[in-house]
Scaffold this motif. Structure first.
Motif, PDB file in Angstrom:
ATOM      1  N   MET A 173       0.845  -1.174   0.000  1.00  0.00           N
ATOM      2  CA  MET A 173       0.000   0.000   0.000  1.00  0.00           C
ATOM      3  C   MET A 173       0.890   1.237   0.000  1.00  0.00           C
ATOM      4  N   SER A 174       0.608   2.150  -0.852  1.00  0.00           N
ATOM      5  CA  SER A 174       1.411   3.365  -0.971  1.00  0.00           C
ATOM      6  C   SER A 174       0.907   4.453  -0.041  1.00  0.00           C
ATOM      7  N   THR A 175       1.828   5.305   0.420  1.00  0.00           N
ATOM      8  CA  THR A 175       1.432   6.462   1.221  1.00  0.00           C
ATOM      9  C   THR A 175       1.286   7.702   0.343  1.00  0.00           C
ATOM     10  N   VAL A 176       1.429   7.539  -0.965  1.00  0.00           N
ATOM     11  CA  VAL A 176       1.285   8.645  -1.904  1.00  0.00           C
ATOM     12  C   VAL A 176      -0.127   8.594  -2.486  1.00  0.00           C
ATOM     13  N   PRO A 177      -0.987   9.545  -2.141  1.00  0.00           N
ATOM     14  CA  PRO A 177      -2.351   9.538  -2.669  1.00  0.00           C
ATOM     15  C   PRO A 177      -2.374   9.661  -4.188  1.00  0.00           C
ATOM     16  N   ARG A 178      -3.367   9.055  -4.804  1.00  0.00           N
ATOM     17  CA  ARG A 178      -3.531   9.131  -6.259  1.00  0.00           C
ATOM     18  C   ARG A 178      -4.190  10.439  -6.687  1.00  0.00           C
ATOM     19  N   ILE A 179      -4.758  11.139  -5.719  1.00  0.00           N
ATOM     20  CA  ILE A 179      -5.432  12.409  -5.976  1.00  0.00           C
ATOM     21  C   ILE A 179      -4.547  13.523  -5.421  1.00  0.00           C
ATOM     22  N   PRO A 180      -4.346  14.592  -6.169  1.00  0.00           N
ATOM     23  CA  PRO A 180      -3.499  15.681  -5.660  1.00  0.00           C
ATOM     24  C   PRO A 180      -4.202  16.434  -4.531  1.00  0.00           C
ATOM     25  N   PRO A 181      -3.433  17.126  -3.695  1.00  0.00           N
ATOM     26  CA  PRO A 181      -4.055  17.905  -2.622  1.00  0.00           C
ATOM     27  C   PRO A 181      -4.876  19.056  -3.184  1.00  0.00           C
ATOM     28  N   LEU A 182      -5.854  19.502  -2.426  1.00  0.00           N
ATOM     29  CA  LEU A 182      -6.682  20.626  -2.855  1.00  0.00           C
ATOM     30  C   LEU A 182      -5.824  21.875  -3.030  1.00  0.00           C
ATOM     31  N   ASP A 183      -4.903  22.086  -2.106  1.00  0.00           N
ATOM     32  CA  ASP A 183      -3.971  23.210  -2.168  1.00  0.00           C
ATOM     33  C   ASP A 183      -2.616  22.680  -2.649  1.00  0.00           C
ATOM     34  N   ALA A 184      -2.204  23.060  -3.834  1.00  0.00           N
ATOM     35  CA  ALA A 184      -0.966  22.550  -4.427  1.00  0.00           C
ATOM     36  C   ALA A 184       0.274  22.913  -3.614  1.00  0.00           C
ATOM     37  N   ASN A 185       0.161  23.881  -2.724  1.00  0.00           N
ATOM     38  CA  ASN A 185       1.294  24.277  -1.886  1.00  0.00           C
ATOM     39  C   ASN A 185       1.412  23.440  -0.609  1.00  0.00           C
ATOM     40  N   GLN A 186       0.478  22.524  -0.423  1.00  0.00           N
ATOM     41  CA  GLN A 186       0.461  21.675   0.766  1.00  0.00           C
ATOM     42  C   GLN A 186       0.798  20.237   0.380  1.00  0.00           C
ATOM     43  N   PRO A 187       1.280  19.446   1.342  1.00  0.00           N
ATOM     44  CA  PRO A 187       1.581  18.043   1.036  1.00  0.00           C
ATOM     45  C   PRO A 187       0.304  17.257   0.743  1.00  0.00           C
ATOM     46  N   ALA A 188       0.435  16.204  -0.013  1.00  0.00           N
ATOM     47  CA  ALA A 188      -0.711  15.357  -0.359  1.00  0.00           C
ATOM     48  C   ALA A 188      -0.957  14.357   0.760  1.00  0.00           C
ATOM     49  N   ASP A 189      -1.455  14.842   1.897  1.00  0.00           N
ATOM     50  CA  ASP A 189      -1.769  13.954   3.003  1.00  0.00           C
ATOM     51  C   ASP A 189      -3.283  13.731   3.052  1.00  0.00           C
ATOM     52  N   PHE A 190      -3.721  12.942   4.018  1.00  0.00           N
ATOM     53  CA  PHE A 190      -5.130  12.555   4.096  1.00  0.00           C
ATOM     54  C   PHE A 190      -6.067  13.756   4.120  1.00  0.00           C
ATOM     55  N   VAL A 191      -5.766  14.739   4.955  1.00  0.00           N
ATOM     56  CA  VAL A 191      -6.651  15.898   5.107  1.00  0.00           C
ATOM     57  C   VAL A 191      -6.703  16.724   3.824  1.00  0.00           C
ATOM     58  N   ASN A 192      -5.561  16.980   3.212  1.00  0.00           N
ATOM     59  CA  ASN A 192      -5.544  17.820   2.013  1.00  0.00           C
ATOM     60  C   ASN A 192      -6.153  17.139   0.801  1.00  0.00           C
ATOM     61  N   VAL A 193      -6.115  15.825   0.763  1.00  0.00           N
ATOM     62  CA  VAL A 193      -6.746  15.105  -0.343  1.00  0.00           C
ATOM     63  C   VAL A 193      -8.251  15.009  -0.121  1.00  0.00           C
ATOM     64  N   THR A 194      -8.680  14.701   1.110  1.00  0.00           N
ATOM     65  CA  THR A 194     -10.121  14.602   1.364  1.00  0.00           C
ATOM     66  C   THR A 194     -10.805  15.965   1.376  1.00  0.00           C
ATOM     67  N   ALA A 195     -10.032  17.022   1.391  1.00  0.00           N
ATOM     68  CA  ALA A 195     -10.616  18.370   1.346  1.00  0.00           C
ATOM     69  C   ALA A 195     -11.371  18.618   0.038  1.00  0.00           C
ATOM     70  N   HIS A 196     -11.131  17.794  -0.977  1.00  0.00           N
ATOM     71  CA  HIS A 196     -11.891  17.909  -2.231  1.00  0.00           C
ATOM     72  C   HIS A 196     -13.380  17.692  -1.983  1.00  0.00           C
ATOM     73  N   ALA A 197     -13.690  16.890  -0.969  1.00  0.00           N
ATOM     74  CA  ALA A 197     -15.088  16.605  -0.627  1.00  0.00           C
ATOM     75  C   ALA A 197     -15.276  16.971   0.852  1.00  0.00           C
ATOM     76  N   SER A 198     -15.447  18.254   1.114  1.00  0.00           N
ATOM     77  CA  SER A 198     -15.464  18.738   2.495  1.00  0.00           C
ATOM     78  C   SER A 198     -16.562  18.098   3.343  1.00  0.00           C
TER      79      SER A 198
END
Length: 65
Positions: free
Chosen positions: A1-26
């Motif tokens: 299992m990869s720790t690199v999300p397949r979806i980019p973060p909502l804010d490109a200046n932030q790391p692609a972690d769980f919160v920034n990726v799920t922010a697409h669907a608040s």
């Protein structure tokens, strides 16, 4: 299992972690964290057992988080 999300973060200046990726669907993110909070704060299983289970699951699935 990869720790690199397949979806980019909502804010490109932030790391692609769980919160920034799920922010697409608040609404989904808010619902998840509400459920997650209930899971950790309530129930008949002690928090220590829940944490040991979470860590073991992460090890078994090779989760980097």
């Amino acid at each position: 299992m990869s720790t690199v999300p397949r979806i980019p973060p909502l804010d490109a200046n932030q790391p692609a972690d769980f919160v920034n990726v799920t922010a697409h669907a608040s609404s989904l993110m808010q619902t998840f964290f509400a459920l997650y909070g209930e899971f950790w704060q309530r129930g008949i299983v002690d928090a220590e057992i829940k944490e040991m289970t979470r860590l073991r699951n992460a090890r078994i699935t090779d989760c980097g988080y």
